[in-house]
Design a protein around this motif. Structure first.
Motif, short mmCIF file in Angstrom:
data_model
loop_
_atom_site.label_atom_id
_atom_site.label_comp_id
_atom_site.label_asym_id
_atom_site.label_seq_id
_atom_site.Cartn_x
_atom_site.Cartn_y
_atom_site.Cartn_z
N UNK A 258 7.97 -88.40 23.45
CA UNK A 258 7.59 -87.42 22.49
C UNK A 258 8.44 -87.64 21.24
N UNK A 259 9.61 -87.81 21.21
CA UNK A 259 10.44 -87.84 20.29
C UNK A 259 10.30 -88.93 19.24
N UNK A 260 9.92 -90.11 19.86
CA UNK A 260 9.78 -91.55 19.33
C UNK A 260 8.25 -91.30 18.52
N UNK A 261 7.45 -90.49 19.21
CA UNK A 261 6.03 -90.26 18.69
C UNK A 261 6.09 -89.53 17.37
N UNK A 262 6.86 -88.54 17.70
CA UNK A 262 6.87 -87.54 16.47
C UNK A 262 7.64 -88.27 15.23
N UNK A 263 8.86 -88.64 15.24
CA UNK A 263 9.72 -89.31 14.42
C UNK A 263 8.85 -90.36 13.64
N UNK A 264 8.09 -91.32 14.51
CA UNK A 264 7.19 -92.37 13.87
C UNK A 264 6.02 -91.66 12.89
N UNK A 265 5.58 -90.60 13.46
CA UNK A 265 4.51 -89.83 12.76
C UNK A 265 5.03 -89.41 11.45
N UNK A 266 6.36 -88.74 11.43
CA UNK A 266 6.85 -88.27 10.33
C UNK A 266 7.38 -89.16 9.42
N UNK A 267 7.81 -90.37 9.76
CA UNK A 267 8.25 -91.34 9.02
C UNK A 267 7.05 -92.33 8.24
N UNK A 268 6.00 -91.96 8.92
CA UNK A 268 4.78 -92.83 8.50
C UNK A 268 4.80 -94.24 8.93
#
Length: 166
Positions: free
Chosen positions: A37-47
């Motif tokens: 979940x953290x990987x998913x959220x960080x990647x979505x926030x970073x684009x």
């Protein structure tokens, strides 16, 4: 309920099942799923998130990859597991039919030579007519067809053919 909670509730049970199937426990599944979940959220926030599947499938894949990366060295070498392996006696039964070569031989030596000249030696029908002393390339073609029919008839009489066609 926000979308993160909905995604969590939708995907976590599947992730827990995957980890359990791989030999993990619920706590381990929760840890790996939280990391996913953290990987998913960080990647979505970073684009930098490039998802070609649903968010749930992405999370399940990341959870599985994380589990496999941590547990890759827990596999037992084949040499150590050899005594646990056994092949059932009926796993492989040799074929009870004659090979194709036997069928070709049953068509006769002349047919076998003609078919070999055409298929194996790749001679054209004019060369075959000269080599086998047929009156014309057409006569050689007719004889080749008759030879193939003999072989085809032999093959059609076998049990394997009957089982395949039935």
């Amino acid at each position: 309920m926000d979308w993160i909670t909905a995604l969590y509730r939708d995907a976590f049970p599947h992730a827990a099942r995957i980890v359990r199937q791989l030999g993990g426990d619920p706590e381990t599944a929760r840890d790996f799923f939280h990391d996913a979940m953290i990987i998913y959220l960080e990647k979505s926030r970073n684009g930098t998130l490039q998802v070609e599947v649903s968010p749930r499938a992405y999370l399940l894949g990341i959870t599985k990859i994380l589990w496999l990366k941590q547990h890759h060295n827990r596999y037992v070498p084949l040499s150590m597991a050899e005594h646990n392996l056994s092949i059932p006696a009926d796993f492989y039964t040799p074929p009870q039919h004659q090979p194709l070569l036997e069928r070709l031989k049953s068509a006769g030596a002349k047919c076998m030579q003609l078919l070999q000249a055409f298929y194996y030696d790749r001679l054209n029908m004019t060369e075959i007519a000269e080599q086998f002393r047929y009156s014309s390339p057409h006569s050689a073609t007719v004889q080749k067809h008759k030879c193939l029919e003999k072989v085809r008839d032999q093959v059609q009489k076998t049990e394997v053919y009957e089982e395949t066609v039935a």
